[in-house]
Design a protein around this motif. Structure first.
Motif, short mmCIF file in Angstrom:
data_model
loop_
_atom_site.label_atom_id
_atom_site.label_comp_id
_atom_site.label_asym_id
_atom_site.label_seq_id
_atom_site.Cartn_x
_atom_site.Cartn_y
_atom_site.Cartn_z
N LYS A 76 14.18 23.38 7.71
CA LYS A 76 12.90 23.85 8.38
C LYS A 76 12.50 23.31 9.50
CE LYS A 76 10.69 25.79 4.21
NZ LYS A 76 9.54 25.53 3.33
N SER A 79 15.04 24.14 12.36
CA SER A 79 14.81 25.58 12.71
C SER A 79 13.44 25.61 13.54
CB SER A 79 14.34 26.58 11.50
OG SER A 79 15.49 26.45 11.03
N TRP A 80 12.45 24.70 13.25
CA TRP A 80 11.13 24.53 14.15
C TRP A 80 11.41 23.88 15.40
CZ3 TRP A 80 9.51 19.79 16.07
CH2 TRP A 80 8.09 19.93 16.60
N SER A 84 11.16 26.10 19.05
CA SER A 84 10.41 25.80 19.92
C SER A 84 11.30 25.61 21.46
CB SER A 84 9.84 24.44 19.68
OG SER A 84 9.08 24.49 18.44
#
Length: 410
Positions: A76, A79-80, A84
């Protein structure tokens, strides 16, 4: 950072040693700042802001190191970061078309300098946005193996396009120098050195072809061949670059200045270069102090066309600021912090490449003191560090299971 350290569940002694080594180095760096402020009558708020600007990336890296990631949470986190960075890249490209069409305004910046991605209208936002895109796109190309190769290559192409439309030539220069420096570290391993040398040679050949055959790259041909700067009556580019260092030396009144400089926020860094002046109405009430050098430097910059022609030649930059504000002890302490990150957290050449780009950017304006760039860099280093530790842990568990399983007879 303090909360992360006090609440962490890590038990690995090597990990704990790495964290505390950087903590003590940060405290030593802070101690030098306080001593410099005391000797030079700098305000306490100068110390606090300057320490946050320079020390924040290290504190953030320690906080990341103290997080006990699971495979799911690390995915996660990755992925963040990638989402971004993708938003930043797409915004930069969209901004170019909107600026050209006159649909949006980036005043006081034009349709080139106004291409700044998520850092829109923020001074050096174009350089920060492009450098973040470079770092993340290289990470995706090397490590995001679950994504098709053509998509990862497309991200690299998009990043190059962003650099072109934002005219952030220094990003190419810094990345190339960092890549070359990595190659020099491979001299003892002839196979790896040849791989790096060959790839660098091919990249230079491709770049040389592009600047002579593609209209998008023509600006580089003009940039590389211009000789008006070095033959100028105003002094050469290097002469203009080191003017700030000369003026700092002119204010030395004691041998302590060589060790501790002229005080936090008093010379050539981001704080002394413009932040205190821009926020003087607020910071003056908190006890901030300014130095006469500020007015001298901006008078020189505004009257010198070379300094105004490119940020490459501006005499305000991070390494000069660290030295001017905290002296030789401050530079040594800051370099030691970088060495600790290199030693404990740079687990591969990509992380070393990131550290080297930070070092080189320190000679170009104050990008090392920009949170957007530095925090993105340490996130990538921390991410790679956790990925390496997780893969190592999985491998060790697999080896233990193979040892415990009984051998079957043939």
């Amino acid at each position: 950072m303090v909360v992360a350290i006090l609440t962490t569940r890590i038990k690995d002694r090597h990990q704990i040693h790495a964290v505390w080594s950087i903590v003590f180095a940060l405290l030593f760096f802070l101690g030098i700042m306080v001593a410099s402020a005391f000797v030079n009558n700098a305000g306490l708020v100068n110390v606090i802001i300057n320490f946050l600007m320079l020390g924040e990336p290290f504190m953030f890296l320690l906080a990341i190191a103290c997080v006990d990631f699971s495979i799911e949470s690390l995915n996660k986190f990755r992925s963040w970061l990638i989402i971004s960075a993708l938003i930043n890249l797409l915004l930069a490209i969209i901004q170019k078309f909107l600026l050209v069409a006159g649909r949006i305004s980036a005043a006081p910046y034009d349709e080139t300098d106004g291409v700044q991605g998520v850092f829109f209208i923020s001074g050096a936002g174009g350089y920060i946005s492009a450098s973040v895109s470079v770092s993340v796109s290289i990470y995706c190309l090397l490590y995001l193996k679950t994504v098709p190769l053509w998509i990862r290559i497309l991200a690299i192409i998009g990043t190059i396009y962003q650099i072109q439309i934002a005219d952030t030539k220094q990003v190419i220069l810094v990345s190339g120098l960092a890549w070359f420096a990595i190659a020099l570290t491979k001299v003892q391993d002839i196979n790896k050195f040849l791989i790096y040398a060959t790839s660098i040679g091919l990249a230079i050949a491709a770049f040389w072809w592009a600047i002579h055959n593609l209209e998008l790259f023509e600006v580089y041909a003009q940039w590389l061949t211009r000789d008006d700067i070095n033959n100028s009556d105003s002094g050469g580019g290097l002469d203009v670059k080191i003017e700030g260092i000369r003026r700092v030396l002119s204010y030395y009144r004691s041998p302590l200045n060589w060790l501790l400089g002229l005080g936090p926020g008093h010379t050539l860094g981001r704080l002394g270069g413009w932040t205190i002046s821009d926020m003087w109405s607020i910071l003056s009430r908190l006890g901030a102090t300014k130095h006469p050098l500020y007015d001298e430097m901006w008078s020189f910059i505004n009257s010198n066309w070379i300094a105004l022609s490119s940020t490459l030649y501006v005499p305000l930059f991070t390494w000069a600021g660290v030295w001017g504000d905290q002296g030789c002890l401050g530079v040594a302490a800051y370099l030691y912090l970088g060495f600790l990150v290199w030693k404990y957290f740079c687990i591969d050449d990509f992380c070393k490449f990131l550290i080297l780009t930070v070092f080189i950017y320190g000679f170009f304006l104050t990008q090392v003191e920009e949170p957007g760039f530095m925090l993105s860099t340490v996130i990538l280093i921390g991410l790679r560090w956790h990925e390496h530790r997780m893969h190592l842990g999985i491998r060790q568990k697999s080896q233990r299971k193979s040892i415990l399983l009984p051998k079957l007879d043939k």
